[in-house]
Scaffold this motif. Structure first.
Motif, PDB file in Angstrom:
ATOM      1  N   UNK A 182       0.634  -1.192   0.087  1.00 28.04           N
ATOM      2  CA  UNK A 182      -0.062   0.038  -0.039  1.00 28.04           C
ATOM      3  C   UNK A 182       0.904   1.284   0.044  1.00 28.04           C
ATOM      4  N   UNK A 183       1.856   1.240   0.900  1.00 25.81           N
ATOM      5  CA  UNK A 183       2.997   2.465   1.114  1.00 25.81           C
ATOM      6  C   UNK A 183       3.635   2.555  -0.554  1.00 25.81           C
ATOM      7  N   UNK A 205       1.845   6.073  -7.377  1.00 28.95           N
ATOM      8  CA  UNK A 205       0.793   6.965  -7.825  1.00 28.95           C
ATOM      9  C   UNK A 205       0.541   8.168  -7.356  1.00 28.95           C
ATOM     10  N   UNK A 206       1.095   8.885  -6.211  1.00 23.75           N
ATOM     11  CA  UNK A 206       1.384  10.070  -5.702  1.00 23.75           C
ATOM     12  C   UNK A 206       2.070  10.971  -6.816  1.00 23.75           C
TER      13      UNK A 206
END
Length: 133
Positions: free
Chosen positions: A122-123, A129-130
Motif C-alpha cells: 500500500x505504501x 501513484x502520488x
C-alpha cells in the motif's frame, strides 16, 4: 409434478446457522455415504438434481463435491459423473493438541507477515501513484 417421495428427499434450503451452504450439503452427502444410502460405486445425483434438491446454485454443489473429493469419499469420471469411492477413506485421526497449537502459531505468523507485506505494498502504491497525479 412432484410425488410425495420427491418431497421427502428434498432437503430444505440449508439451515440459517451461519455455516456455509456447501458445508451443510457436504454433511448431508457424507452422512448418506457413511450410512450406506449411497453405496460404493453408486453415482451421485447430477448437479442439476442436487441444485433442485437443496435449492442452491451449481457453484455451491460444485464446492460441496470438491470437499467430498478432497476427503476421498467420491471420485469424478469425466463425462460420466461423480461416484462414491469403492473403499471410502477412513476419517483421519484427530490432530494432537500440541500439533494443532503449532499449526495455529504458524498461521498467526503467516497472517502477520501478510499484513506487513500488504502495508508495504500500500505504501509503495501510494508513493508511485502520488507522483503521477
Amino acid at each position: 409434478m412432484r410425488t410425495s417421495a420427491d418431497e421427502t428427499r428434498r432437503m430444505p434450503m440449508v439451515e440459517k446457522t451461519g455455516r456455509p451452504a456447501y458445508l451443510q450439503i457436504v454433511d448431508e452427502l457424507r452422512g448418506q455415504i457413511r450410512a450406506g444410502s449411497l453405496q460404493p460405486g453408486a453415482a451421485l445425483p447430477s448437479t442439476a438434481q442436487l441444485c433442485e434438491r437443496f435449492d442452491v446454485s451449481a457453484s455451491v454443489i460444485k464446492a460441496a463435491i470438491s470437499v467430498l473429493r478432497t476427503e476421498g469419499l467420491v471420485v469424478g469420471q469425466q463425462g460420466k459423473g461423480v461416484f462414491v469411492r469403492q473403499a471410502p477413506a477412513e476419517p483421519s485421526e484427530p490432530v494432537a493438541p500440541e500439533v494443532a497449537s503449532e499449526i495455529l502459531e504458524q498461521i498467526t505468523q503467516m497472517r502477520h507477515s501478510l499484513k506487513q507485506m500488504g502495508d508495504r505494498l500500500s505504501a509503495l502504491e501510494a508513493a508511485v501513484f502520488e507522483g503521477r497525479g
